[in-house]
Design a protein around this motif. Sequence first.
Motif, PDB file in Angstrom:
ATOM      1  N   LEU A   1      17.694  65.524  89.070  1.00 39.45           N
ATOM      2  CA  LEU A   1      18.196  66.643  88.267  1.00 39.45           C
ATOM      3  C   LEU A   1      19.223  66.137  87.258  1.00 39.45           C
ATOM      4  O   LEU A   1      19.186  66.495  86.066  1.00 39.45           O
ATOM      5  CB  LEU A   1      18.809  67.684  89.190  1.00 39.45           C
ATOM      6  N   GLU A   2      20.140  65.281  87.706  1.00 36.76           N
ATOM      7  CA  GLU A   2      21.151  64.724  86.808  1.00 36.76           C
ATOM      8  C   GLU A   2      20.510  63.851  85.735  1.00 36.76           C
ATOM      9  O   GLU A   2      20.940  63.873  84.568  1.00 36.76           O
ATOM     10  CB  GLU A   2      22.165  63.913  87.603  1.00 36.76           C
TER      11      GLU A   2
ATOM     12  N   ALA B   1       8.153  69.337  88.492  1.00 38.56           N
ATOM     13  CA  ALA B   1       7.923  69.270  87.045  1.00 38.56           C
ATOM     14  C   ALA B   1       8.607  70.436  86.335  1.00 38.56           C
ATOM     15  O   ALA B   1       9.203  70.265  85.267  1.00 38.56           O
ATOM     16  CB  ALA B   1       6.428  69.257  86.741  1.00 38.56           C
ATOM     17  N   ARG B   2       8.553  71.612  86.916  1.00 35.80           N
ATOM     18  CA  ARG B   2       9.181  72.777  86.299  1.00 35.80           C
ATOM     19  C   ARG B   2      10.700  72.708  86.413  1.00 35.80           C
ATOM     20  O   ARG B   2      11.422  73.176  85.540  1.00 35.80           O
ATOM     21  CB  ARG B   2       8.628  74.048  86.936  1.00 35.80           C
ATOM     22  N   LEU B   3      11.182  72.103  87.486  1.00 36.61           N
ATOM     23  CA  LEU B   3      12.619  71.905  87.634  1.00 36.61           C
ATOM     24  C   LEU B   3      13.144  70.929  86.585  1.00 36.61           C
ATOM     25  O   LEU B   3      14.215  71.126  86.006  1.00 36.61           O
ATOM     26  CB  LEU B   3      12.941  71.395  89.034  1.00 36.61           C
TER      27      LEU B   3
ATOM     28  N   MET C   1      13.374  72.857  83.377  1.00 35.71           N
ATOM     29  CA  MET C   1      14.473  73.812  83.412  1.00 35.71           C
ATOM     30  C   MET C   1      15.811  73.118  83.191  1.00 35.71           C
ATOM     31  O   MET C   1      16.655  73.604  82.437  1.00 35.71           O
ATOM     32  CB  MET C   1      14.448  74.553  84.750  1.00 35.71           C
ATOM     33  N   ALA C   2      16.018  71.969  83.842  1.00 35.89           N
ATOM     34  CA  ALA C   2      17.283  71.249  83.693  1.00 35.89           C
ATOM     35  C   ALA C   2      17.484  70.795  82.262  1.00 35.89           C
ATOM     36  O   ALA C   2      18.591  70.885  81.710  1.00 35.89           O
ATOM     37  CB  ALA C   2      17.309  70.053  84.643  1.00 35.89           C
ATOM     38  N   GLN C   3      16.424  70.304  81.634  1.00 36.52           N
ATOM     39  CA  GLN C   3      16.516  69.847  80.250  1.00 36.52           C
ATOM     40  C   GLN C   3      16.853  71.003  79.320  1.00 36.52           C
ATOM     41  O   GLN C   3      17.726  70.891  78.448  1.00 36.52           O
ATOM     42  CB  GLN C   3      15.208  69.188  79.842  1.00 36.52           C
TER      43      GLN C   3
ATOM     44  N   ALA D   1      10.014  81.175  86.201  1.00 37.71           N
ATOM     45  CA  ALA D   1      11.457  80.975  86.343  1.00 37.71           C
ATOM     46  C   ALA D   1      12.000  79.991  85.323  1.00 37.71           C
ATOM     47  O   ALA D   1      13.122  80.149  84.832  1.00 37.71           O
ATOM     48  CB  ALA D   1      11.782  80.510  87.761  1.00 37.71           C
ATOM     49  N   ASP D   2      11.229  78.951  84.980  1.00 31.54           N
ATOM     50  CA  ASP D   2      11.723  77.983  83.998  1.00 31.54           C
ATOM     51  C   ASP D   2      11.749  78.578  82.596  1.00 31.54           C
ATOM     52  O   ASP D   2      12.636  78.260  81.802  1.00 31.54           O
ATOM     53  CB  ASP D   2      10.900  76.687  84.036  1.00 31.54           C
ATOM     54  N   THR D   3      10.802  79.458  82.285  1.00 26.91           N
ATOM     55  CA  THR D   3      10.828  80.161  80.997  1.00 26.91           C
ATOM     56  C   THR D   3      11.997  81.153  80.963  1.00 26.91           C
ATOM     57  O   THR D   3      12.676  81.301  79.940  1.00 26.91           O
ATOM     58  CB  THR D   3       9.514  80.913  80.759  1.00 26.91           C
TER      59      THR D   3
END
Length: 271
Positions: A144-145, A109-111, A114-116, A243-245
């Motif tokens: 991710l893509e 969910a955090r990945l 982060m990608a967005q 890390a996502d922040t």
Amino acid sequence: MASAPCARVSAWEAIVSAYDFSAQRLFVRDDLAPDVELAPSAEAANYLLNVLRMREGAAIHVFNGRDGEFRATLANVSRRSAKLRVGERLRSQTERADLDYCFAPLKQARLDYMAQKATEMGAGRLLPVITRRTQVRRLNSGRLESNVIEAAEQCGVLAVPEVAAAVELPDFIACWPARRLLVFCDERAALANPLDALGGRTAREGVSVLIGPEGGFDDAERAAIAGLPNVARLSLGPRVLRADTAAVAALAIVQAAIGDWVADGRRLNEK
């Protein structure tokens, strides 16, 4: 009819100048030009017909990351399929910024988040880097893509970021190009104004932003990264960030200091 030459314009000019922010957008993989007719994938057709509830003659903006953005209309609509008839080009294609976001993979969910956000913040490439403390070592690159594309559709992005294959940190370090700027976000860096830390840097050879995993880099990794040429060691402030922040914070700092938020000679992609 052949399409007009695709002149290159800045990302800011392409998005802001007379842009219809309320328009629905769809990413396609087909080549785009006026008068082309496309057959959307089953997933895209379901999105158009059942999620957006579009009907015959409805308009949508389409883009593929190569040819710019075009107006298209739905045709030959049935319960489960439709065609897209491509019309005029609305915006010329923009270049990807030479800005890599390099990150230790996170839980899903955090990945996704982060990608967005990295896409929204103007990253040109997403590069997963596996460190000793990385907890997620098997990456779903397709998901991710998909998150990158979704963010591009929603935020007017034309230059869809590349999703690169994961690399181990020692390989990342061994292959580092000496003239490229590495913005190393280090929780142990001295607390200082990050804009000042980047103020004397240039972006003409490209920029990579590196953020580690939960728990950070170990001492040996930190020393190896800091020993690379052309490294800017950066603190992201007095608070501990997830890390996502940190992705959003770091990319905002880089864009404000040497990226496409500034108009002087240090800008990314300006030679």
